[in-house]
Write a protein that holds these residues in place. Structure first.
Motif, PDB file in Angstrom:
ATOM      1  N   TYR A 178       0.788  -0.842   0.287  1.00  0.00           N
ATOM      2  CA  TYR A 178       0.123  -0.043  -0.190  1.00  0.00           C
ATOM      3  C   TYR A 178       1.051   1.300  -0.144  1.00  0.00           C
ATOM      4  CZ  TYR A 178      -3.203   4.188   1.814  1.00  0.00           C
ATOM      5  OH  TYR A 178      -3.668   4.860   2.207  1.00  0.00           O
ATOM      6  N   HIS A 179       0.669   2.201  -0.694  1.00  0.00           N
ATOM      7  CA  HIS A 179       1.041   2.965  -1.352  1.00  0.00           C
ATOM      8  C   HIS A 179       0.324   4.628  -1.087  1.00  0.00           C
ATOM      9  CE1 HIS A 179       3.894   0.408  -3.318  1.00  0.00           C
ATOM     10  NE2 HIS A 179       4.697   1.273  -2.843  1.00  0.00           N
ATOM     11  N   ALA A 180       0.566   5.644  -0.377  1.00  0.00           N
ATOM     12  CA  ALA A 180      -0.422   6.564  -0.362  1.00  0.00           C
ATOM     13  C   ALA A 180       0.191   7.869  -1.047  1.00  0.00           C
ATOM     14  CB  ALA A 180      -0.529   7.388   0.896  1.00  0.00           C
ATOM     15  N   TYR A 181      -0.252   8.702  -1.230  1.00  0.00           N
ATOM     16  CA  TYR A 181       0.190  10.209  -2.213  1.00  0.00           C
ATOM     17  C   TYR A 181      -1.086  11.654  -1.513  1.00  0.00           C
ATOM     18  CZ  TYR A 181      -0.052  14.156  -5.346  1.00  0.00           C
ATOM     19  OH  TYR A 181      -0.041  15.284  -5.201  1.00  0.00           O
ATOM     20  N   ASN A 182      -0.694  12.828  -0.508  1.00  0.00           N
ATOM     21  CA  ASN A 182      -0.905  13.113  -0.797  1.00  0.00           C
ATOM     22  C   ASN A 182      -0.041  14.461  -0.912  1.00  0.00           C
ATOM     23  OD1 ASN A 182      -3.580  12.580   1.202  1.00  0.00           O
ATOM     24  ND2 ASN A 182      -1.779  12.147   3.039  1.00  0.00           N
ATOM     25  N   ASP A 183      -1.171  15.548  -1.763  1.00  0.00           N
ATOM     26  CA  ASP A 183      -0.527  16.733  -1.937  1.00  0.00           C
ATOM     27  C   ASP A 183      -0.861  17.862  -0.478  1.00  0.00           C
ATOM     28  OD1 ASP A 183      -0.175  19.516  -2.876  1.00  0.00           O
ATOM     29  OD2 ASP A 183      -0.591  19.160  -5.021  1.00  0.00           O
ATOM     30  N   PRO A 184       1.239  18.028  -0.336  1.00  0.00           N
ATOM     31  CA  PRO A 184       0.751  18.703   1.253  1.00  0.00           C
ATOM     32  C   PRO A 184       0.269  20.212   1.017  1.00  0.00           C
ATOM     33  CG  PRO A 184       3.030  18.821  -0.772  1.00  0.00           C
ATOM     34  CD  PRO A 184       1.894  17.359  -0.897  1.00  0.00           C
ATOM     35  N   ARG A 185       0.292  20.669   0.171  1.00  0.00           N
ATOM     36  CA  ARG A 185      -0.455  21.749  -0.110  1.00  0.00           C
ATOM     37  C   ARG A 185      -2.319  21.749   0.444  1.00  0.00           C
ATOM     38  NH1 ARG A 185      -0.788  22.921  -6.440  1.00  0.00           N
ATOM     39  NH2 ARG A 185      -1.078  20.953  -6.393  1.00  0.00           N
ATOM     40  N   PHE A 186      -2.930  20.339   0.272  1.00  0.00           N
ATOM     41  CA  PHE A 186      -4.206  20.477   0.956  1.00  0.00           C
ATOM     42  C   PHE A 186      -4.326  19.134   1.591  1.00  0.00           C
ATOM     43  CE2 PHE A 186      -4.128  20.502  -4.205  1.00  0.00           C
ATOM     44  CZ  PHE A 186      -4.155  21.468  -4.306  1.00  0.00           C
ATOM     45  N   VAL A 187      -3.064  19.200   2.284  1.00  0.00           N
ATOM     46  CA  VAL A 187      -3.433  17.972   3.958  1.00  0.00           C
ATOM     47  C   VAL A 187      -2.839  18.805   4.457  1.00  0.00           C
ATOM     48  CG1 VAL A 187      -1.932  16.538   3.073  1.00  0.00           C
ATOM     49  CG2 VAL A 187      -3.226  16.000   4.352  1.00  0.00           C
ATOM     50  N   SER A 188      -2.624  18.302   5.965  1.00  0.00           N
ATOM     51  CA  SER A 188      -2.720  19.306   6.678  1.00  0.00           C
ATOM     52  C   SER A 188      -1.688  18.222   7.670  1.00  0.00           C
ATOM     53  CB  SER A 188      -3.621  19.437   8.315  1.00  0.00           C
ATOM     54  OG  SER A 188      -3.419  18.532   8.473  1.00  0.00           O
TER      55      SER A 188
ATOM     56  N   SER B  24       9.496   3.817   1.976  1.00  0.00           N
ATOM     57  CA  SER B  24       9.135   4.949   1.996  1.00  0.00           C
ATOM     58  C   SER B  24       7.799   4.525   1.397  1.00  0.00           C
ATOM     59  CB  SER B  24       9.233   6.454   2.056  1.00  0.00           C
ATOM     60  OG  SER B  24       8.322   7.398   2.311  1.00  0.00           O
ATOM     61  N   PHE B  25       6.388   4.030   2.005  1.00  0.00           N
ATOM     62  CA  PHE B  25       5.066   4.244   1.151  1.00  0.00           C
ATOM     63  C   PHE B  25       4.566   5.230   1.222  1.00  0.00           C
ATOM     64  CE2 PHE B  25       7.000   0.372   2.632  1.00  0.00           C
ATOM     65  CZ  PHE B  25       7.243  -0.876   1.393  1.00  0.00           C
ATOM     66  N   TYR B  26       5.279   6.299   2.480  1.00  0.00           N
ATOM     67  CA  TYR B  26       4.170   8.070   2.236  1.00  0.00           C
ATOM     68  C   TYR B  26       5.242   8.887   0.928  1.00  0.00           C
ATOM     69  CZ  TYR B  26       1.556  11.815   3.508  1.00  0.00           C
ATOM     70  OH  TYR B  26       0.970  13.025   3.740  1.00  0.00           O
ATOM     71  N   ILE B  27       4.353   9.207   0.116  1.00  0.00           N
ATOM     72  CA  ILE B  27       3.976  10.271  -0.747  1.00  0.00           C
ATOM     73  C   ILE B  27       3.391  11.447  -0.690  1.00  0.00           C
ATOM     74  CG2 ILE B  27       5.131   9.912  -3.511  1.00  0.00           C
ATOM     75  CD1 ILE B  27       4.742   7.065  -2.753  1.00  0.00           C
ATOM     76  N   ASP B  28       4.943  12.393  -0.965  1.00  0.00           N
ATOM     77  CA  ASP B  28       3.922  14.019  -1.133  1.00  0.00           C
ATOM     78  C   ASP B  28       4.443  14.786  -2.639  1.00  0.00           C
ATOM     79  OD1 ASP B  28       6.651  14.433  -0.460  1.00  0.00           O
ATOM     80  OD2 ASP B  28       6.086  15.193   1.824  1.00  0.00           O
ATOM     81  N   ARG B  29       5.470  13.715  -3.308  1.00  0.00           N
ATOM     82  CA  ARG B  29       5.379  14.262  -4.324  1.00  0.00           C
ATOM     83  C   ARG B  29       5.293  13.646  -5.279  1.00  0.00           C
ATOM     84  NH1 ARG B  29      10.634  13.975  -5.065  1.00  0.00           N
ATOM     85  NH2 ARG B  29      10.625  15.183  -6.490  1.00  0.00           N
ATOM     86  N   PHE B  30       3.887  14.034  -6.076  1.00  0.00           N
ATOM     87  CA  PHE B  30       3.561  12.513  -7.510  1.00  0.00           C
ATOM     88  C   PHE B  30       4.917  12.388  -8.174  1.00  0.00           C
ATOM     89  CE2 PHE B  30       1.272  10.955 -10.752  1.00  0.00           C
ATOM     90  CZ  PHE B  30       0.872  10.072  -9.509  1.00  0.00           C
ATOM     91  N   GLU B  31       5.560  13.126  -8.596  1.00  0.00           N
ATOM     92  CA  GLU B  31       7.028  13.255  -9.112  1.00  0.00           C
ATOM     93  C   GLU B  31       8.417  12.354  -9.316  1.00  0.00           C
ATOM     94  OE1 GLU B  31       6.593  15.945  -7.941  1.00  0.00           O
ATOM     95  OE2 GLU B  31       5.274  17.066  -9.156  1.00  0.00           O
ATOM     96  N   ALA B  32       7.747  11.822  -8.007  1.00  0.00           N
ATOM     97  CA  ALA B  32       8.569  10.647  -7.390  1.00  0.00           C
ATOM     98  C   ALA B  32       8.037   9.267  -7.937  1.00  0.00           C
ATOM     99  CB  ALA B  32       8.656  10.489  -6.050  1.00  0.00           C
ATOM    100  N   LEU B  33       6.700   9.119  -8.346  1.00  0.00           N
ATOM    101  CA  LEU B  33       6.191   7.579  -8.661  1.00  0.00           C
ATOM    102  C   LEU B  33       6.208   7.537 -10.380  1.00  0.00           C
ATOM    103  CD1 LEU B  33       2.418   8.158  -6.750  1.00  0.00           C
ATOM    104  CD2 LEU B  33       4.084   6.420  -6.370  1.00  0.00           C
TER     105      LEU B  33
END
Length: 176
Positions: free
Chosen positions: A86-96, A116-125
């Protein structure tokens, strides 16, 4: 009697009006992530869908705009299959920061091993070395994305999916 029927009509009419006002208020305020609730039908549906995707190989799933990590927590409580990553993506502009921290805690509870399975930069994917996803889930997210951005969002998602990958769209009209 007649007075009781009139009271019932008024009560039912008020319920419709209150529901409309509640929906309007939710539409006008900034979006917020929800926690996992007992018997959460979307979490149950998600876990069931993943069972159907599993085959003879490990399955990589991306939770697009994962928020607090409700689906990660559901997987942890349901018993994450050993062959599921499981991987999670959150855009830091929209999540606290608090929601991002909660999401990371829920991912850690999955005991997926190193990495790391938490991604805050979609480009990394989208890097050539990044593994492709077998499924991407958008759970209660699509209504938060402007319709004019849908095409770009779906292209972005297509770039990280395997050739036979699945896009799972889950939208709840009656969040609790």
């Amino acid at each position: 009697g007649e007075h009781g029927r009139e009271d019932l009509r008024t009560f039912l009419a008020d319920a419709d009006a209150l529901s409309l006002y509640n929906f309007a208020a939710q539409s006008l305020v900034a979006p917020d992530s929800v926690h996992l609730h007992p018997g959460d039908p979307q979490a149950t549906q998600f876990c069931g869908l993943l069972e159907g995707l599993r085959g003879e190989r490990s399955v990589r799933v991306l939770d697009y705009a994962a928020g607090k990590g409700r689906l990660a927590r559901a997987l942890a409580e349901h018993g994450r299959p050993a062959d599921l990553l499981y991987h999670a993506y959150n855009d830091p502009r929209f999540v606290s920061e608090e929601d991002a921290a909660a999401c990371r805690r829920h991912i850690d509870a999955l005991h997926q091993g190193a990495g790391s399975f938490y991604i805050d930069r979609f480009e990394a994917l989208t890097l050539s070395t990044a593994p492709r996803m077998d499924a991407v889930v958008l759970c209660n997210v699509l209504h938060e994305i402007a319709e004019t951005d849908w095409l770009a969002t779906f292209r972005q998602i297509a770039d990280v999916l395997t050739e036979d990958g699945a896009l799972l769209l889950m939208e709840d009209q009656c969040m609790t």
